[in-house]
Scaffold this motif. Structure first.
Motif, PDB file in Angstrom:
ATOM      1  N   LEU A 158     -12.775 -55.380 -88.073  1.00 37.53           N
ATOM      2  CA  LEU A 158     -13.097 -55.614 -86.673  1.00 37.53           C
ATOM      3  C   LEU A 158     -14.480 -55.053 -86.372  1.00 37.53           C
ATOM      4  O   LEU A 158     -14.897 -54.069 -86.990  1.00 37.53           O
ATOM      5  CB  LEU A 158     -12.093 -54.950 -85.719  1.00 37.53           C
ATOM      6  N   PRO A 159     -15.181 -55.667 -85.417  1.00 37.64           N
ATOM      7  CA  PRO A 159     -16.394 -55.007 -84.935  1.00 37.64           C
ATOM      8  C   PRO A 159     -16.009 -53.738 -84.182  1.00 37.64           C
ATOM      9  O   PRO A 159     -14.893 -53.620 -83.672  1.00 37.64           O
ATOM     10  CB  PRO A 159     -17.015 -56.056 -84.007  1.00 37.64           C
ATOM     11  N   ASP A 160     -16.916 -52.793 -84.138  1.00 37.27           N
ATOM     12  CA  ASP A 160     -16.636 -51.530 -83.445  1.00 37.27           C
ATOM     13  C   ASP A 160     -16.698 -51.781 -81.942  1.00 37.27           C
ATOM     14  O   ASP A 160     -17.677 -51.446 -81.267  1.00 37.27           O
ATOM     15  CB  ASP A 160     -17.652 -50.467 -83.864  1.00 37.27           C
ATOM     16  N   ASN A 161     -15.622 -52.406 -81.414  1.00 41.93           N
ATOM     17  CA  ASN A 161     -15.579 -52.764 -80.004  1.00 41.93           C
ATOM     18  C   ASN A 161     -15.737 -51.542 -79.111  1.00 41.93           C
ATOM     19  O   ASN A 161     -16.438 -51.581 -78.094  1.00 41.93           O
ATOM     20  CB  ASN A 161     -14.262 -53.474 -79.682  1.00 41.93           C
ATOM     21  N   ALA A 162     -15.084 -50.446 -79.510  1.00 41.56           N
ATOM     22  CA  ALA A 162     -15.123 -49.241 -78.673  1.00 41.56           C
ATOM     23  C   ALA A 162     -16.547 -48.708 -78.550  1.00 41.56           C
ATOM     24  O   ALA A 162     -16.996 -48.342 -77.455  1.00 41.56           O
ATOM     25  CB  ALA A 162     -14.196 -48.179 -79.249  1.00 41.56           C
ATOM     26  N   HIS A 163     -17.276 -48.689 -79.667  1.00 43.38           N
ATOM     27  CA  HIS A 163     -18.647 -48.164 -79.630  1.00 43.38           C
ATOM     28  C   HIS A 163     -19.529 -49.024 -78.731  1.00 43.38           C
ATOM     29  O   HIS A 163     -20.322 -48.519 -77.937  1.00 43.38           O
ATOM     30  CB  HIS A 163     -19.229 -48.118 -81.040  1.00 43.38           C
ATOM     31  N   ILE A 178     -17.451 -49.236 -61.593  1.00 44.08           N
ATOM     32  CA  ILE A 178     -17.731 -50.177 -62.680  1.00 44.08           C
ATOM     33  C   ILE A 178     -16.448 -50.932 -63.003  1.00 44.08           C
ATOM     34  O   ILE A 178     -15.419 -50.318 -63.320  1.00 44.08           O
ATOM     35  CB  ILE A 178     -18.248 -49.439 -63.931  1.00 44.08           C
ATOM     36  N   GLY A 179     -16.490 -52.265 -62.903  1.00 43.26           N
ATOM     37  CA  GLY A 179     -15.309 -53.086 -63.142  1.00 43.26           C
ATOM     38  C   GLY A 179     -15.266 -53.655 -64.544  1.00 43.26           C
ATOM     39  O   GLY A 179     -16.169 -53.452 -65.359  1.00 43.26           O
ATOM     40  N   PHE A 180     -14.181 -54.385 -64.814  1.00 39.87           N
ATOM     41  CA  PHE A 180     -13.995 -55.030 -66.130  1.00 39.87           C
ATOM     42  C   PHE A 180     -13.486 -56.437 -65.892  1.00 39.87           C
ATOM     43  O   PHE A 180     -12.599 -56.673 -65.059  1.00 39.87           O
ATOM     44  CB  PHE A 180     -12.997 -54.259 -66.984  1.00 39.87           C
ATOM     45  N   ILE A 181     -14.027 -57.399 -66.647  1.00 36.36           N
ATOM     46  CA  ILE A 181     -13.616 -58.799 -66.575  1.00 36.36           C
ATOM     47  C   ILE A 181     -13.302 -59.267 -67.987  1.00 36.36           C
ATOM     48  O   ILE A 181     -14.114 -59.089 -68.900  1.00 36.36           O
ATOM     49  CB  ILE A 181     -14.721 -59.676 -65.961  1.00 36.36           C
ATOM     50  N   GLY A 182     -12.121 -59.848 -68.179  1.00 38.70           N
ATOM     51  CA  GLY A 182     -11.775 -60.345 -69.506  1.00 38.70           C
ATOM     52  C   GLY A 182     -10.378 -60.918 -69.553  1.00 38.70           C
ATOM     53  O   GLY A 182      -9.555 -60.715 -68.654  1.00 38.70           O
ATOM     54  N   CYS A 183     -10.115 -61.669 -70.617  1.00 36.46           N
ATOM     55  CA  CYS A 183      -8.789 -62.232 -70.886  1.00 36.46           C
ATOM     56  C   CYS A 183      -8.192 -61.430 -72.039  1.00 36.46           C
ATOM     57  O   CYS A 183      -8.710 -61.463 -73.167  1.00 36.46           O
ATOM     58  CB  CYS A 183      -8.906 -63.710 -71.246  1.00 36.46           C
ATOM     59  N   LEU A 184      -7.110 -60.711 -71.774  1.00 38.29           N
ATOM     60  CA  LEU A 184      -6.595 -59.725 -72.727  1.00 38.29           C
ATOM     61  C   LEU A 184      -5.560 -60.296 -73.681  1.00 38.29           C
ATOM     62  O   LEU A 184      -4.627 -59.607 -74.089  1.00 38.29           O
ATOM     63  CB  LEU A 184      -5.999 -58.534 -71.954  1.00 38.29           C
ATOM     64  N   ARG A 217      -8.557 -56.591 -75.850  1.00 36.12           N
ATOM     65  CA  ARG A 217      -7.759 -55.424 -75.431  1.00 36.12           C
ATOM     66  C   ARG A 217      -8.455 -54.135 -75.854  1.00 36.12           C
ATOM     67  O   ARG A 217      -8.436 -53.138 -75.111  1.00 36.12           O
ATOM     68  CB  ARG A 217      -6.359 -55.517 -76.028  1.00 36.12           C
ATOM     69  N   GLU A 218      -9.058 -54.133 -77.041  1.00 36.94           N
ATOM     70  CA  GLU A 218      -9.791 -52.935 -77.473  1.00 36.94           C
ATOM     71  C   GLU A 218     -10.974 -52.655 -76.549  1.00 36.94           C
ATOM     72  O   GLU A 218     -11.260 -51.502 -76.208  1.00 36.94           O
ATOM     73  CB  GLU A 218     -10.265 -53.107 -78.914  1.00 36.94           C
ATOM     74  N   ARG A 219     -11.673 -53.699 -76.143  1.00 31.44           N
ATOM     75  CA  ARG A 219     -12.807 -53.511 -75.250  1.00 31.44           C
ATOM     76  C   ARG A 219     -12.354 -52.961 -73.896  1.00 31.44           C
ATOM     77  O   ARG A 219     -13.029 -52.121 -73.293  1.00 31.44           O
ATOM     78  CB  ARG A 219     -13.551 -54.840 -75.088  1.00 31.44           C
ATOM     79  N   PHE A 220     -11.215 -53.430 -73.438  1.00 37.34           N
ATOM     80  CA  PHE A 220     -10.695 -52.918 -72.164  1.00 37.34           C
ATOM     81  C   PHE A 220     -10.292 -51.444 -72.285  1.00 37.34           C
ATOM     82  O   PHE A 220     -10.585 -50.630 -71.398  1.00 37.34           O
ATOM     83  CB  PHE A 220      -9.501 -53.763 -71.725  1.00 37.34           C
ATOM     84  N   ASP A 221      -9.607 -51.098 -73.380  1.00 37.85           N
ATOM     85  CA  ASP A 221      -9.202 -49.699 -73.571  1.00 37.85           C
ATOM     86  C   ASP A 221     -10.430 -48.783 -73.653  1.00 37.85           C
ATOM     87  O   ASP A 221     -10.446 -47.683 -73.075  1.00 37.85           O
ATOM     88  CB  ASP A 221      -8.361 -49.566 -74.842  1.00 37.85           C
ATOM     89  N   ALA A 222     -11.467 -49.243 -74.361  1.00 38.74           N
ATOM     90  CA  ALA A 222     -12.679 -48.431 -74.468  1.00 38.74           C
ATOM     91  C   ALA A 222     -13.359 -48.275 -73.111  1.00 38.74           C
ATOM     92  O   ALA A 222     -13.927 -47.213 -72.794  1.00 38.74           O
ATOM     93  CB  ALA A 222     -13.639 -49.060 -75.468  1.00 38.74           C
ATOM     94  N   TYR A 223     -13.300 -49.298 -72.298  1.00 35.78           N
ATOM     95  CA  TYR A 223     -13.865 -49.224 -70.946  1.00 35.78           C
ATOM     96  C   TYR A 223     -13.180 -48.120 -70.133  1.00 35.78           C
ATOM     97  O   TYR A 223     -13.841 -47.285 -69.502  1.00 35.78           O
ATOM     98  CB  TYR A 223     -13.706 -50.598 -70.286  1.00 35.78           C
ATOM     99  N   ARG A 224     -11.863 -48.088 -70.172  1.00 34.00           N
ATOM    100  CA  ARG A 224     -11.130 -47.071 -69.403  1.00 34.00           C
ATOM    101  C   ARG A 224     -11.417 -45.664 -69.944  1.00 34.00           C
ATOM    102  O   ARG A 224     -11.640 -44.715 -69.182  1.00 34.00           O
ATOM    103  CB  ARG A 224      -9.621 -47.360 -69.451  1.00 34.00           C
ATOM    104  N   GLU A 225     -11.398 -45.532 -71.268  1.00 30.66           N
ATOM    105  CA  GLU A 225     -11.637 -44.208 -71.863  1.00 30.66           C
ATOM    106  C   GLU A 225     -13.040 -43.693 -71.542  1.00 30.66           C
ATOM    107  O   GLU A 225     -13.217 -42.497 -71.261  1.00 30.66           O
ATOM    108  CB  GLU A 225     -11.436 -44.295 -73.375  1.00 30.66           C
ATOM    109  N   THR A 226     -14.034 -44.590 -71.535  1.00 31.92           N
ATOM    110  CA  THR A 226     -15.401 -44.143 -71.251  1.00 31.92           C
ATOM    111  C   THR A 226     -15.557 -43.738 -69.790  1.00 31.92           C
ATOM    112  O   THR A 226     -16.284 -42.795 -69.472  1.00 31.92           O
ATOM    113  CB  THR A 226     -16.400 -45.246 -71.610  1.00 31.92           C
ATOM    114  N   VAL A 257     -18.368 -54.682 -66.712  1.00 38.82           N
ATOM    115  CA  VAL A 257     -18.418 -54.917 -68.153  1.00 38.82           C
ATOM    116  C   VAL A 257     -17.574 -56.160 -68.406  1.00 38.82           C
ATOM    117  O   VAL A 257     -16.404 -56.207 -68.011  1.00 38.82           O
ATOM    118  CB  VAL A 257     -17.865 -53.702 -68.928  1.00 38.82           C
ATOM    119  N   VAL A 258     -18.163 -57.171 -69.035  1.00 36.64           N
ATOM    120  CA  VAL A 258     -17.491 -58.457 -69.243  1.00 36.64           C
ATOM    121  C   VAL A 258     -17.163 -58.609 -70.722  1.00 36.64           C
ATOM    122  O   VAL A 258     -17.990 -58.306 -71.590  1.00 36.64           O
ATOM    123  CB  VAL A 258     -18.375 -59.625 -68.756  1.00 36.64           C
ATOM    124  N   ALA A 259     -15.955 -59.072 -71.023  1.00 37.16           N
ATOM    125  CA  ALA A 259     -15.456 -59.080 -72.400  1.00 37.16           C
ATOM    126  C   ALA A 259     -16.211 -60.035 -73.317  1.00 37.16           C
ATOM    127  O   ALA A 259     -16.299 -59.796 -74.518  1.00 37.16           O
ATOM    128  CB  ALA A 259     -13.963 -59.421 -72.410  1.00 37.16           C
TER     129      ALA A 259
END
Length: 880
Positions: free
Chosen positions: A98-103, A120-126, A132-141, A183-185
């Protein structure tokens, strides 16, 4: 390689990385599209029935969403080495790259926080793992930056494409724009989101800062240009191949996740000005070049030297999917390293007065072109070189010759970079033009109607290098993994594949082994389903280059397979039409024979009609013509030339009232419902008057049992019909007065009584007038006649009321909807008659029929009222 589609900036980039890594090791790639061809956009849900070629391969790389999870688990259990890309681990036995989505997302969120954004919002289809990894990283950051995530800041996209972004924009606008940045997925989501805001009169980044993910080419063409995370999908493919080859060699490959690095590409949509950012950077210009080699170019390997400390984006001790530990030096030359040195060395050498070498500048141009620069690469490169120029000229230790050399070196490097970027753009334009030409040629050849068989693969572009093979499902077989395929066409310059035509195989063994042997003349072999809409014809295998630039699922192989399916549909339809034409010609021959027989009988028809004094007609169903005999025409007073052979000559002269009945009867006969036809109808004669005709006909069937013609006669029955109508009128109307007869009156009275019982608001009244006897001549004034009295009473009632002569000396008036009272106008007429005739007339009234059971009861009440009227008159006449 199993992928939903085999081209595009995501799937194509991963396949390109796989192909590059495989070719470097002398291995061949077969890229199988598991989704149907002809898709308008990237798929979302994996199909249930996927023909997968696994028997002829040594190992599999499976991309996200290519297979349903049950099929994926079965592959992992089959013993074939499998490496997954951005996919869930089905059985826990396969490594996942996988690409390092979180980074990438972490860098995006922290960049927006540095701009001062807190909402800061998030837009994406999970629906996919990467999202889903990008969304989780968004919340953690957000939490790491002391920002509490708000569920109201998350806007769901319906898919990963532009439409999903537009959907999210509508949701955000309806919610009142609670965020200042998002942040858009995916880049395509971001493109649709920006368009949705622009339609609402808002702008980016003023009203909403945007950072996306994917680094697709079109992001540099948006306004403003899109800040995005480059996932380096080709590196994902390369890493997958390295892991797969290690498994094939029997090496121990850790099961679980293997990550490849990502990079943040800063442009204007986040609020930055990249040129200003470069100019204001306090770092060394060589480091800026290292950053650009990762973010401004799409091609080549990504091993670069570390000359000034740890590489940006790497943590000390961190090991990425290439097995490279952060902070280590890299001695192996790569295209990026050679390019980096081709800039740094002439610029630094210029400080000593060394002029740039022309061959070195040509090499820099070639390296720049080969690295496939993104559309905005040149302006960023120029800015860094200008920074290098200023840094090299800083200080007073340079003499005039050195300064001149730096100036010239700067100019030469900028010109070389410009030529390289321009050449890359021109090459891409050339490839696009070539693709358009190929698409035009293929569409023209496949959709032409000159009878060329698309199975021969002659429609493939003449300039296309590589082999091809087309296999169609064997006729009469049911879908399934073992459904046989029949090879019907090949394309091979050497002729070695020609012997395969006519042989059978199964999906697991396609493409055939003969196509996979020999030298590698193309990047990969693509296998695409030949489908379009509901049609599924088989599989097409093509050798060629990977398409990594298109932004939709409409890559070359996918598009050709869909067009081929349409061409095969058209060919099948033409063959079916040809067969139907042959059947129709045979039927027409039978019809002509029948017509000859009928025409041979015309003389018999004519003689028979003359003897019977009838007019004959003959309707040819297949020809759509009607033969009208001279007697038919003369019956209506027409000359022989005045009536043609069209059915409308008859039907348009039918009385409008009778037209529906006649059309229905004829249609039933033509449809074979009724084989006999008999009806009376009115037809307009030459005089303009309508004549009553009796029509009788028989349906003649062909050998198939279908109606072929109608043959019948017409007889003028006007006099009889008029007599019948006159008798009907006499049965309902009294001839002397024109009033309704007692029979009709009693029927209407009974219906009125029933309605009064059912409808509460409805009531009727009855008035019965007993007429005076007509005096004999010479015996006084005879008074008005019965007809005159009837006319006066008839004039007093409304439309819908009934006046009838129910006895020789009685006229009855049925007055409907009276609400229990005799209308004033009727009373006035009755009073006038009583005043005029005195004792010679008697009137009985029944104001309401509600209390009566039926018509007879109402009439009895009327008789009683007449009797009371007579009794009252007698009392008045008797002296006291």
């Amino acid at each position: 390689m199993l992928a939903p589609v085999v081209g595009g900036f995501y799937f194509g980039a991963v396949i390109a990385g796989v192909a590059r890594a495989c070719r470097a090791g002398g291995h061949r790639v077969v890229a199988v599209q598991t989704y149907r061809a002809g898709l308008e956009r990237e798929p979302v849900v994996a199909p249930d029935d996927v023909p997968v070629a696994i028997d002829a391969v040594d190992g599999l790389v499976v991309l996200s969403g290519a297979l349903p999870h049950d099929r994926l688990a079965a592959l992992e259990r089959s013993g074939i080495p499998v490496v997954l890309v951005s996919e869930e681990v089905a059985t826990g036995t396969a490594p996942v790259v996988l690409p390092d989505n979180a980074h990438g997302v972490r860098a995006s969120v922290e960049h927006l926080v540095a701009h001062g954004h807190r909402a800061i919002g998030f837009i994406g289809c999970l629906t996919q793992r990467d999202m889903r990894e990008r969304f989780d990283a968004y919340r953690e950051t957000l939490l790491a930056n002391d920002i509490e995530p708000d569920e109201g800041w998350v806007y769901a996209a319906s898919d990963n494409n532009e439409l999903g972004g537009q959907t999210a924009a509508r949701l955000m606008l309806a919610d009142g724009m609670r965020t200042t940045a998002v942040v858009v997925a995916t880049d395509r989501n971001a493109s649709g989101f920006v368009a949705g805001l622009r339609q609402a009169g808002l702008s980016v980044p003023r009203d909403q800062a945007v950072v996306a993910f994917d680094h697709a080419d079109f992001g540099a063409r948006l306004t403003p240009r899109l800040t995005t995370v480059d996932a380096h999908f080709d590196r994902v493919g390369e890493a997958a191949v390295r892991l797969l080859l290690a498994r094939l060699r029997g090496e121990a490959v850790p099961v679980g996740e293997h990550r490849t690095p990502t990079s943040l590409v800063v442009r204007e949509s986040c609020g930055c000005t990249p040129l200003r950012r470069i100019e204001d950077s306090g770092g060394d210009w060589r480091d800026e070049l290292l950053d650009l080699v990762r973010t401004a170019f799409a091609g080549g390997r990504v091993t670069v030297p570390v000359q000034h400390g740890p590489r940006p984006g790497h943590r000390e001790g961190h090991v990425d999917a290439r097995g490279v530990r952060g902070g280590e030096r890299h001695e192996r030359r790569s295209p990026q390293e050679a390019w980096w040195r081709a800039i740094v060395e002439p610029l630094t050498a210029a400080r000593t007065g060394v002029q740039p070498d022309d061959l070195a500048m040509c090499r820099l141009t070639e390296l720049t072109t080969g690295l496939q620069p993104y559309p905005d690469a040149l302006e960023l490169l120029v800015a860094v070189v200008r920074r290098a120029h200023d840094a090299l000229l800083a200080g007073d230790d340079l003499d005039a010759a050195a300064r001149t050399a730096v100036e010239r070196a700067t100019t030469e490097v900028i010109l070389a970079l410009t030529r390289g970027c321009t050449t890359a753009l021109l090459q891409r334009s050339g490839r696009l033009e070539s693709t358009l030409v190929h698409q035009y040629e293929v569409a023209t050849d496949l959709l032409r109607s000159d009878g060329a068989d698309p199975r021969t693969l002659d429609w493939l572009p003449r300039s296309l290098r590589g082999r091809a093979c087309l296999a169609l499902w064997a006729p009469g077989t049911e879908p399934g993994p073992d459904r046989p395929l029949e090879i019907v066409g090949v394309r091979d310059g050497s002729g070695g594949l020609a012997r395969l035509v006519g042989t059978r195989t199964v999906p697991a063994e396609f493409p055939p082994a003969a196509m996979l042997r020999g030298g590698m003349t193309a990047e990969a072999t693509f296998v695409v389903p030949v489908t379009c809409g509901s049609s599924d014809w088989g599989l097409l295998a093509l050798e060629g280059a990977v398409d990594t630039r298109s932004t939709t699922a409409r890559d070359r192989a996918n598009h050709w397979a869909a067009l081929l399916a349409v061409a095969l549909d058209q060919q099948s339809m033409l063959e079916s039409l040809h067969e139907q034409r042959m059947q129709l010609e045979q039927a027409a021959a039978r019809e002509r024979a029948l017509a000859d027989a009928v025409r041979a009988s015309e003389e018999h028809y004519a003689l028979a009609s003359m003897a019977a004094d009838d007019g004959t007609w003959d309707w040819d169903v297949s020809a759509g013509t009607v033969y009208y005999s001279p007697r038919w025409k003369s019956t209506l007073g027409y000359d022989d030339e005045a009536v043609g052979s069209s059915p409308t000559e008859w039907l348009e002269r039918v009385h409008p009232t009778d037209r529906d009945e006649v059309s229905t009867a004829i249609a039933a006969a033509l449809a074979g419902v009724d084989t006999t036809l008999e009806f009376e109808h009115r037809v307009r004669a030459a005089s303009g008057q309508y004549r009553w005709l009796m029509c009788r006909a028989m349906t003649v069937l062909d050998e198939a049992g279908c109606p072929a013609r109608l043959v019948g006669t017409v007889v003028d029955v006007t006099e009889r019909k008029q007599a019948e109508l006159s008798q009907q009128r006499d049965a309902l109307r009294e001839s002397e007065t024109g009033l309704a007869t007692r029979l009709l009156f009693v029927d209407r009275l009974g219906a009125a009584v029933v309605r009064a019982h059912r409808v509460h608001e409805f009531d009727c009244a009855l008035v019965v007038v007993r007429l005076p006897a007509v005096e004999a001549p010479g015996r006084g004034d005879p008074g008005p006649t019965v007809r005159q009295l009837a006319e006066r009473l008839q004039a007093a009632v409304r439309a819908g009321d009934t006046a009838a002569r129910i006895a020789e000396d009685q006229i009855a008036l049925l007055l409907e909807d009276t609400a229990g009272a005799v209308p004033v106008r009727v009373r006035r007429v009755v009073d006038a008659l009583e005043a005029e005739l005195g004792e010679r007339i008697r009137v009985g009234m029944v104001p309401s029929v509600r209390g009566c059971a039926d018509a007879a009861a109402v009439l009895r009440e009327a008789d009683i009222a007449l009797a009371r009227s007579a009794a009252s008159a007698a009392v008045v006449r008797t002296p006291r």
